[in-house]
Design an enzyme around this catalytic site. Sequence first.
Site, PDB file in Angstrom:
ATOM      1  CD  GLU A 165     -19.962   1.952  19.801  1.00  0.00           C
ATOM      2  OE1 GLU A 165     -19.812   3.054  20.367  1.00  0.00           O
ATOM      3  OE2 GLU A 165     -20.411   0.936  20.370  1.00  0.00           O
ATOM      4  CG  ASP A 184     -20.331  -6.448  33.478  1.00  0.00           C
ATOM      5  OD1 ASP A 184     -21.098  -5.458  33.434  1.00  0.00           O
ATOM      6  OD2 ASP A 184     -19.120  -6.372  33.228  1.00  0.00           O
ATOM      7  CG  ASP A 219     -22.289   3.693  30.928  1.00  0.00           C
ATOM      8  OD1 ASP A 219     -22.395   3.371  32.132  1.00  0.00           O
ATOM      9  OD2 ASP A 219     -21.528   4.583  30.520  1.00  0.00           O
ATOM     10  CG  ASP A 249     -28.952   8.718  19.766  1.00  0.00           C
ATOM     11  OD1 ASP A 249     -29.562   7.657  19.977  1.00  0.00           O
ATOM     12  OD2 ASP A 249     -28.980   9.674  20.552  1.00  0.00           O
ATOM     13  CG  PHE A 284     -14.745  -6.574  30.276  1.00  0.00           C
ATOM     14  CD1 PHE A 284     -14.010  -5.711  31.069  1.00  0.00           C
ATOM     15  CD2 PHE A 284     -16.098  -6.731  30.548  1.00  0.00           C
ATOM     16  CE1 PHE A 284     -14.613  -5.011  32.107  1.00  0.00           C
ATOM     17  CE2 PHE A 284     -16.703  -6.043  31.583  1.00  0.00           C
ATOM     18  CZ  PHE A 284     -15.962  -5.179  32.361  1.00  0.00           C
TER      19      PHE A 284
END
Length: 265
Positions: A120, A206, A170, A147, A246
């Site tokens: 991360e 999602d 993302d 990375d 979330f």
Amino acid sequence: MNELPASAPSAAPTDIEHPRHIRSYVRRTGRLTVGQAKALDTLGPQLLIPFQDHLLDLDMLASTSNTIDSIAPRADSTPPTGQKALKIPTKTVFEIGFGMGEATAHIAKVLPDTLFLACEVHEPGVGALLKRIQEQSISNIRIISYDAVQVLDKMIPKASLDGIHIFFPDPWHKTRHNKRRLIQPPFVAKLVQHLKPGGYLHCATDWQPYAEQMLEVLSAERAIKNTASSPDGYAEKPHYRPLTKFENRGIKLGHGVWDLVFQKA
């Protein structure tokens, strides 16, 4: 599972690489909380693995993962009454992008026989996971704040991983940004090279168009096979992956979540 409205086409580009100038993430700014900063100071030196230009010895990491006295008692000491000695991990899972570390901490406790190498770049997220590790006495997590593509290239031996987790990367919703999506054919081929025979790749999203692209890309990689029994190709959520706050919010709003689990032959 409920479907989202139709959006951008799911056709997966076949010629997209991930050169250094195109990243699948953005370095978010954010202030560290007092607790996160303290966890970075106290546990960072022990649990953060700096980026390096040579391969890690994963067996050595696993064998020493339960010897951090400030997290939990040593496995070779006498545990308090009713407390089991810590296990030495026999498996290694590489996680790409753990966010604030909620799922990572949960899974590490569910799977104590597994060493988790968690990648991360967001410093508050790294601090948050270190704080969870300290509060929950978790010993089988190591963090690399760099990375993930370069970490794989330089630090992770080929055919060394029992699993790879990529949860809610993302989605880069806009069509012109789709090239930034992490799950692309060249990168999946790279991931597969680092899996042991029988190792698995577990992705979750999602965002339906991204789920469709993931399914297309993963299905096209001949070295791995879909483990899903459902005709649509998506897997049931594995027992170890928790529902995050979330995710629960999204489910209540009628949003879908798609898990994909592929295994190397």
